[in-house]
Design an enzyme around this catalytic site. Sequence first.
Site, PDB file in Angstrom:
ATOM      1  N   LYS A  26      30.323  45.907  27.125  1.00  0.00           N
ATOM      2  CA  LYS A  26      30.647  45.159  25.912  1.00  0.00           C
ATOM      3  C   LYS A  26      30.399  46.022  24.676  1.00  0.00           C
ATOM      4  CE  LYS A  26      29.036  40.894  25.915  1.00  0.00           C
ATOM      5  NZ  LYS A  26      29.950  39.738  26.021  1.00  0.00           N
ATOM      6  N   ARG A  96      23.865  39.143  22.544  1.00  0.00           N
ATOM      7  CA  ARG A  96      24.512  39.049  23.858  1.00  0.00           C
ATOM      8  C   ARG A  96      24.104  40.219  24.724  1.00  0.00           C
ATOM      9  NH1 ARG A  96      29.313  37.366  20.783  1.00  0.00           N
ATOM     10  NH2 ARG A  96      30.174  35.450  21.703  1.00  0.00           N
ATOM     11  N   GLY A 105      28.478  35.230  33.311  1.00  0.00           N
ATOM     12  CA  GLY A 105      27.630  34.045  33.412  1.00  0.00           C
ATOM     13  C   GLY A 105      26.211  34.343  33.828  1.00  0.00           C
ATOM     14  N   MET A 107      24.096  36.739  32.489  1.00  0.00           N
ATOM     15  CA  MET A 107      23.165  37.096  31.437  1.00  0.00           C
ATOM     16  C   MET A 107      23.226  36.043  30.336  1.00  0.00           C
ATOM     17  SD  MET A 107      21.996  39.797  32.736  1.00  0.00           S
ATOM     18  CE  MET A 107      20.992  40.083  31.311  1.00  0.00           C
ATOM     19  N   ARG A 352      37.925  43.956  27.444  1.00  0.00           N
ATOM     20  CA  ARG A 352      37.479  44.579  28.703  1.00  0.00           C
ATOM     21  C   ARG A 352      38.655  44.546  29.665  1.00  0.00           C
ATOM     22  NH1 ARG A 352      33.495  39.744  30.995  1.00  0.00           N
ATOM     23  NH2 ARG A 352      34.914  38.047  30.554  1.00  0.00           N
ATOM     24  N   HIS A 468      34.195  29.390  34.375  1.00  0.00           N
ATOM     25  CA  HIS A 468      33.266  30.080  35.284  1.00  0.00           C
ATOM     26  C   HIS A 468      33.805  30.082  36.712  1.00  0.00           C
ATOM     27  CE1 HIS A 468      29.783  30.239  38.050  1.00  0.00           C
ATOM     28  NE2 HIS A 468      29.365  31.164  37.187  1.00  0.00           N
ATOM     29  N   SER A 777      32.990  60.114  68.259  1.00  0.00           N
ATOM     30  CA  SER A 777      33.296  58.947  67.445  1.00  0.00           C
ATOM     31  C   SER A 777      31.951  58.315  67.091  1.00  0.00           C
ATOM     32  CB  SER A 777      34.171  57.975  68.233  1.00  0.00           C
ATOM     33  OG  SER A 777      34.450  56.855  67.427  1.00  0.00           O
ATOM     34  N   CYS A 844      33.944  54.621  64.434  1.00  0.00           N
ATOM     35  CA  CYS A 844      34.555  53.409  64.980  1.00  0.00           C
ATOM     36  C   CYS A 844      33.630  52.209  64.911  1.00  0.00           C
ATOM     37  CB  CYS A 844      35.022  53.638  66.411  1.00  0.00           C
ATOM     38  SG  CYS A 844      33.671  53.952  67.553  1.00  0.00           S
ATOM     39  N   TYR A 864      39.109  60.870  61.100  1.00  0.00           N
ATOM     40  CA  TYR A 864      39.682  59.535  60.986  1.00  0.00           C
ATOM     41  C   TYR A 864      38.599  58.470  60.930  1.00  0.00           C
ATOM     42  CZ  TYR A 864      38.669  58.913  65.942  1.00  0.00           C
ATOM     43  OH  TYR A 864      38.016  58.801  67.139  1.00  0.00           O
TER      44      TYR A 864
END
Lengths: 894, 894
Positions: A26, A96, A105, A107, A352, A468, A777, A844, A864
Amino acid sequence: MGMWVYDFGDDRTRGGREMRNLLGGKGANLAEMSKLGLPVPPGFTLTTDLCTHYYRNDDSYPPELAGEVDASLAAIEASVGARFGDAEAPLLVSVRSGARASMPGMMDTVLNLGLNDATVAGLAARSGDRRFAYDSYRRFIQMYSDVVLDVDHSYFEDILETRKLDKGVILDTELDSDDLEELTELFLRLVEEERGEPFPQDPRAQLWGAIGAVFGSWMNERAKTYRRLHAIPEEWGTAVNVQAMVFGNMGEDSATGVAFTRDPATGEKVFYGEYLLNAQGEDVVAGIRTPQHLTRRARTAAGDDKPALEETMPEVFAELEAVYQRLEAHYRDMQDIEFTVQQGRLYLLQTRAGKRTAKAAMRIAVDMAKEGLIDRAEAVRRIDPASLDQLLHPTLDPAAERQVIASGLPASPGAACGRVVFNADEAVTLSTQGEPVILVRVETSPEDIHGMHAAKGILTARGGMTSHAAVVARGMGRPCVSGATAIQVDYETETVSAGGRVISKGEVLTLDGGSGEIMVGEVDTIEPELAGEFGELMSWADEVRRLGIRANAETPGDAETARRFGAEGIGLCRTEHMFFEADRISAVREMILAGDEAGRRAALARILPMQRGDFIALFRAMAGLPVTIRLLDPPLHEFLPEGEDDLADLAASSGIEVATLRRRVGRLREFNPMLGHRGCRLAISYPEIYEMQTRAIFEAALTVAGEGGDAVLPEVMLPLIATVREFEILRELVDRIAEEVMAERGARIDYLVGTMIELPRAALRAGDIAGEARFFSFGTNDLTQTTYGISRDDSGSFLDDYRRAGILNVDPFVSLDAEGVGELIEIATRRGRETRPDIKLGICGEHGGDPASIAFCETLGLDYVSCSPFRVPIARLAAARAALGEGAVEGEDG
Amino acid sequence: MGMWVYDFGDDRTRGGREMRNLLGGKGANLAEMSKLGLPVPPGFTLTTDLCTHYYRNDDSYPPELAGEVDASLAAIEASVGARFGDAEAPLLVSVRSGARASMPGMMDTVLNLGLNDATVAGLAARSGDRRFAYDSYRRFIQMYSDVVLDVDHSYFEDILETRKLDKGVILDTELDSDDLEELTELFLRLVEEERGEPFPQDPRAQLWGAIGAVFGSWMNERAKTYRRLHAIPEEWGTAVNVQAMVFGNMGEDSATGVAFTRDPATGEKVFYGEYLLNAQGEDVVAGIRTPQHLTRRARTAAGDDKPALEETMPEVFAELEAVYQRLEAHYRDMQDIEFTVQQGRLYLLQTRAGKRTAKAAMRIAVDMAKEGLIDRAEAVRRIDPASLDQLLHPTLDPAAERQVIASGLPASPGAACGRVVFNADEAVTLSTQGEPVILVRVETSPEDIHGMHAAKGILTARGGMTSHAAVVARGMGRPCVSGATAIQVDYETETVSAGGRVISKGEVLTLDGGSGEIMVGEVDTIEPELAGEFGELMSWADEVRRLGIRANAETPGDAETARRFGAEGIGLCRTEHMFFEADRISAVREMILAGDEAGRRAALARILPMQRGDFIALFRAMAGLPVTIRLLDPPLHEFLPEGEDDLADLAASSGIEVATLRRRVGRLREFNPMLGHRGCRLAISYPEIYEMQTRAIFEAALTVAGEGGDAVLPEVMLPLIATVREFEILRELVDRIAEEVMAERGARIDYLVGTMIELPRAALRAGDIAGEARFFSFGTNDLTQTTYGISRDDSGSFLDDYRRAGILNVDPFVSLDAEGVGELIEIATRRGRETRPDIKLGICGEHGGDPASIAFCETLGLDYVSCSPFRVPIARLAAARAALGEGAVEGEDG
C-alpha cells in the site's frame, strides 16, 4: 522524514513501487501514485523494518522515531492547512496497515483519527455539517476502541440499536446530529467504564495507540492464520500508513468506491467497479450496503435502476477513467483502485494489482500479451499455477436439470456442492470428516477464514463483488455467490430460506459461482474446457519450460487424461493399485498366505495374466512415451482382510480355517508398517513376486511393441532401496526375467531399471546406487516421512499445533522442505551425477504437482516431475515459471 | 613360484607373517615358521588374490597358474625325494584352506592326496606298513569324495560299520590290511555308482579337484553363516595350502597333537595340550577319540592314567617345549600349535594366536605386559571388548544348592541355564521365542553353528578341550561343557541321561563351563568379580582412552551399578520408564485421557512429587557427575491399556465409561507410532507435561544440591527435535520453569539444555540447532530407523533374509552403519561445531556399547558414549582401543 518514516504526497514523495519490501504494498503504491502526479492525500509510511525492530525489541520503538513522526506530521499539516488537535482546523488521519503481501481484512484500520471533544466542533464548522462531524466522531470512537482499546464493537452497536429503537427509526441515517452527539457521549462513557480510564483525547496519543495496534495486529490469530494459509513469513512484518483523511460521506456530492481496470471475474477488458454515495470506504468493503455500478453499461446489463457513477458524477467519472488507463499502462497489470470523492473532488487512496479469478487471470495475461503490454514470458509469470485448479475442476453441466431457488452475485466462479453449515467451526469439523460443505453466512468476516478455507463453496446474503466473502473466496479459489439478497439466513434455527423453500443444516445445496445461481440438491457437472486462452497460455509455458512433466497413473483412463492434459510420460505407476481389484484380490491373498514358495508361485501364476493385461492397456495408452512402473511396494498385510466378515469370506474361498487365517494375518501385522517389510524388501524375501511382475511387464511390452505402433518404453522402478546391494540383486532379477521373456518372444525392446530415492540412506549412498541404476525418482512422500520422522497418516494430530506454534509454515507433505528433505535430494542429485552423468532424475511424490516444489526441482536441474493427471497443467505452468526464475508464488499485491 | 603361488619350507620360503592378507593366516605362519628354521614339511600357498580372481572370472583360473603349480610341486618332490603319482616313492600332500580370519571347521581339508591304486603300494613299501597305507587310502577316498565329489560320508561309514559287524569287531583298529584293502575297493565302487564316473586316479586331477573344492567352500552356507556371525567380508577370499604329508598314524612312534603355550581357559602360564598316539590330526580336532595330556603335570592334576607325551616321547616333548617358547617369544602372543610326530620325528603343521576365553585373554595380556613381552597399550589392544561380556555376566553361586548329575570338560567358562534341545534348528526356534536354551549334542559340527549361537550353553558327550564344540563356544563366548562321557544322548527319544536321571527335551539344565559341572534345574548365580587382572587392565585402558563413558540408567540401582563399573555420568535417563511404575500409571492415564488442559494439569500435579522423588534418588546416586535427563518421549498411547480387563480397571478407577475409554484409546492409536505424536511433539501440543517434568528435575536438583554433597549437574534433553524452532520453544519452556523454581528456592544451579539428534533432518540442520542447544546426544536407534527406513520392531521378519543375501553383514541396530547413519552423524558433528565449537557431543543409542561403533565415535572426536550399565567396562576398553587406533576386532588368527 528519516530512517523509519517515508513521506508521500505533494513534492515530498521519497518512496516508489520498487520499495515494496520496505514500505509494504500500500505504501509503495501510494508513493508511486504521488510521483505520477495523481491526487493522493498526503501522508507517510512507517517501514516494515520498524515492525521488525518493534518485535525484536520487546514491542518498543527506536528513540529517533518520535522526532521523525513529528516532522512528517508537520509536513501533512502544512500541506492540508490543518493541525493535529486544532479546534478550528483539525487534521484527521487514517492509520492503515500495509504489508508486502496482501492480507485482506486481516490487518486493522483506524479512520478519522484526530477527532476529540474539541476537534469535532472544528470539523463541524469546516465542513458546515454538524451531523457529519458527530457521525465521524462516533465511528472513530467505536473503531478505535475496538481495534486499539479492545472494547468489543457489539457494545457500541447495542447502544446504537437502543437509540434507534428509542427514536422508532430503522436506518442510521435517520438519526440526527443531536442523536449522534449523545451517542458519542454514551460511547465515551462506555469506554471509560470498560477500560477504567477515559478515551484518549490527545490526537498524538491516539496516533501512537493506532500505530501500536497495527503492529500488534501483525501477530494476531487471524493474521497468523492467513499467513499460514498463504505461506507468508512472519519476519516480513507490516508497514503502517498514516494519511490525511478525505471524506466520502460529506453529502451527496461525496462518494467512495472501488474500481477494477478489467473485470476481475471474467478478465474482460471493461472498466468495472462499484461505489456508494455519501459513504466511507469501509462501507463498500464491509458489504453492509449493496453498492451501485460505476458504468452505465454495467448497470444496464445487470438490470439495476440505481444510477451509475458515470451518471451521477460525469466529470469525476471521466477523471477516474483517465486515471485507470494511466495506472494500468503504468503497472502493466489489472489494477484494483480505491477512491473517494469529497465534495466533488477525486482522491485516490490505493492501487494494487487486482485479485482475480483464475479464469480472469488467464484472459488478462493472454490479452495483455496480445496487446503488447507484456511479453509472453511475463504472461506465463503472471499466472499462479495453483490457481489453475479452479479451471481444471468441473463446472455445472448447462444441460443438467437444476432447481434454482435464488440468485446472487457471481463472486467467485466454479461449481460447488455440499452440505449446508452456518458457522466456520462447523465447516471445519464436517469437512475434516470428509464431507463437502457449503458455508452459508449473512456476510463473512476475517473470523470466518478457516471455515471458508474448509468449505467447498461460500454463500452470503449480503455484500457485493468486492465484499470480504468475494475477495477472499477468489483468493482461495473457492466458488462463491455473494449478496444473494433473496435468501434469509437464520442462525438460530440453522436454516436458509429462499423461494418458499427452507433448507436446514445438513441438506445439500449447489452453487454456481460463475452465474450466481443457488440450487437445491446436487447438479451434474462437465469437464473443464482446455482450449482458448488456457490452451494458448499453456503453449507459451511449454515454450519456456525445461522440466519434463509426467503423470502418476495406473489405469488407462488416468493415463489418457494425463496425456490430454499434456503429460509426457508416466512417472509412477503403482502396481499395488492393480492388486486390489476385486477380480484378483483373492489370488493376491492366497499368495500372501501361502505357506511356501510353491504356494506363492501358484497364486502368482494366476495373477500374471491379469497384471499383463493391465500393462498392455497402459502401454497402448502411452505409446511413444516412457512408462515408469514401480514394482510392488506396500507391506503384504495391507492386502489382507481385517474384519471378521472378510476373514470368513477368505476362509470359505481359500479353504483355510478362520482361526488359522486370523493367526497368519496377526503375524503379518506390523508396529510401523511404513518402516516395515515392504518395497524391495518383499522381493529380497520373496523374489517370485517381482519375477511375476517383471514377466508381466515384458510380456505386455513385447505384445504392444508387436502391434507396430509407437515405441514402448518401460522403466522398471525398484522401491525403498536403502543399499546398493539390494539394487544389484533385484536389477539382476529384472534383467534375467527380461532376457527370458525376450528370448521366448524372439524380440527385444529397450528398457531402463532404476530406483526410487525415498530413504535418507539411499540419498546419501546415491553415488554407489547410481553405479547400478539408470534413473532415480525421488519419492518425496516417504523421504519426507523418514527425514522428518513424521508419519503422514498420524501427523494430523499435531501438525495443526505445529502451524499454530509457527514451527511449520507449510505442510511439508504439500510443499517440499527445501532445507531438510531438499538437501538430501541435492546430495543424491550431485552424487548420482558424479557417478553417472546422464542419469535420469525425476520426482514422483505428491510434491511433483506443487509449484514451489517444482521450482526447487528446477534449481537442481532435475529432468522431470511427475504428478497426478489433474495437476499436469499446473506442473507445466509451474515448470515454465521456474525456468523463468520464478519461485513459489508469493502473496499478491496489497 | 610366481604371481599366484608362494612356496614355503627349506630355503624357498618367500612369504612371512606380514603377508597374512595375501597368504591367509595359515600360509603366512607356515612361511614364518620355515624362516625361523622350524621343522615344517615343504609346500606352497595359492594366494587369496587367486580366490578373488576365481570368483570374478566365473570360477576359472588364470592361464599361468598351472605352470606355477607344476614348478612348486617339482620343488616339493625334490625336497622330500618323492614324486606325485610315483608308484615307488609317491608324494602325498594335504590341501587346506587358510583365510585371513580363522574360520574353524568352516573350510574343507583333504589329506593324503596323491594316493591311488598304484601309489598305495608304494606307500606300503616305503612305510613298511601295508595296513597304514590302505587305512590312509580309504580315509583319502572318503574325505575326497565327501569334500570334492559331494558323496556323503555316511555312505562310507555304513560300509565300514557293515564290515566291522561282518568281522564281529568293534574298533576300526581291529580291521587288518586285507579288510582295509577290500574297503577301498568297496569305496571306489560306491563313488563310481554315485557319481557315474570312476574316482580320479591321476594325482594332478585330484589336486585340482581339491583346490577347486577349497575355493568353492568359501561360498558354502556354513562359511557364509560364520562370516555373517563374525562380520568377515566376502571379498577377503581364502588361500589354499598344499603341503607334503607327514603321518601321525605310522605306528606307536607316531602321534599328532595340539598345544597351547598357555592355558586357553584360564590364561595360566603353563604349557598345555593334547595328543593322540598313532592318529592323524583330524582325529584330535574332531573329538572322536578322547586325547591324552602333553605334560605329566596336567595328567596328574586331571587324575588321568593315560601317559602324557612327556612320558611317551621325552625327546620329542623337549623339542616341542623349545619350539613353543620360541614361537611365543617370536609372536609375543599365546600360540596354538598343531604338530605331528612321524616315526619319532617332530613336524609343525600350524601355529596361530590361540583362541582363549575372555578370562584367559585378560590374564595373558596382563601377564605378558608384566613379563615385558608387550607394553600396556598392546595389552589393551589384545582384548576384544565384546568378550568382556563373558566376564561381566554372573557365575554360579558356589554356595548355591546344586544337583550335579555329571561332569565334563570345562570347555568354555560361565554359567548357563536353559531348556534342553537336541538339534540346532530347534535351538534357534526356541530361542527366537525368548526361551533360554541348552544345546545338547553327542558332538558338534559346523552344521550346528547357528544352534550354538542361539543357545545359552552347549553340552557335548564327546570331544576334548580343542574339539569343535569347545573352540567354537569359546569364540562365541558361550559356556560349554564338552566330552561329558558320563552322559548318554539319545536323539531318537530326545533325552539325555546321567547318574540315573533321564532329562527330556524342554527340561531345565544348568551348566558351569568353568568347572564342567552339569546340574538339573536352575542354580543361583553371583555377580562377577571386577578386581584382579580385570581391574588392572581396565585401569590401563582408562589411561589411554579419550572418550568419556556414561551409562543409560533410570533407577538408583542401575546408576550405582553403572558407577561401580566406571561410568562417568548418566548419558540417558528415559523418564518414561518412571511413568510406567505401578503407583503412578493410573495418574498418567488420567492425564492422557483428560479432556482438557485443566484435567491434564490436575493429573500431572499428582505425578510431580513422585517424579521429583525419582530424580532426587538419581541425583544422589550420581552426585558430582552429569545426569542427562530426556523428557517424555514415547507416544501417549503406549501408556494406555489395551486389553478389556485393563480397560475395565481403568474405568473403575477413573469413573469414565468403558465405551468412552475404548473410543479415546482408539483415537490415540497410530499407524506408525515410531513416526507419530511423540517426543518433543507432545510438548508442543501439551507443554504442561514438560513443564511438570522440568519442575520435578529442578526441585530435585536444588534439594540434593542443598544437602551439601558433590555438585548436581542436570542436563535436560529434548527428544525428537526436527527443527530449530521446536528446540527454541521448548528451551524457553525449560529455562522459564528452571528460573521459576530457582526463584522459589532462592538458590541457583548450573544446567544445560540440549537435544537428541535422532532424525535425519535434525542432523542436517545441526548448524541451526547448535545455535540453541548446548549439547547433542545422537540417538542412533531412531536415527538408524529413520535413515534406513527400518522399524526395529518389525525388522525381524526380513533382516535374516538380508543377512543371507549378503546385503547386511551386521545388524545396523547392533553396529552403527558408518556409511549411511554415520555420515549423518559426521555432518551433524561438523555443522554443530561450526556454530558452537564447544558443543558437547555424545551418543546414547544402543550402539554406545558396541566396540565398532565406539571406534567410529572416536574418529569423529565425540566427547562421550553412553551405554547400558552392564556394558560400561566394554565401552571403556573399546574407547581405549579406539584411542590406540584399533577399530572393530577382526577375526582371530588362523
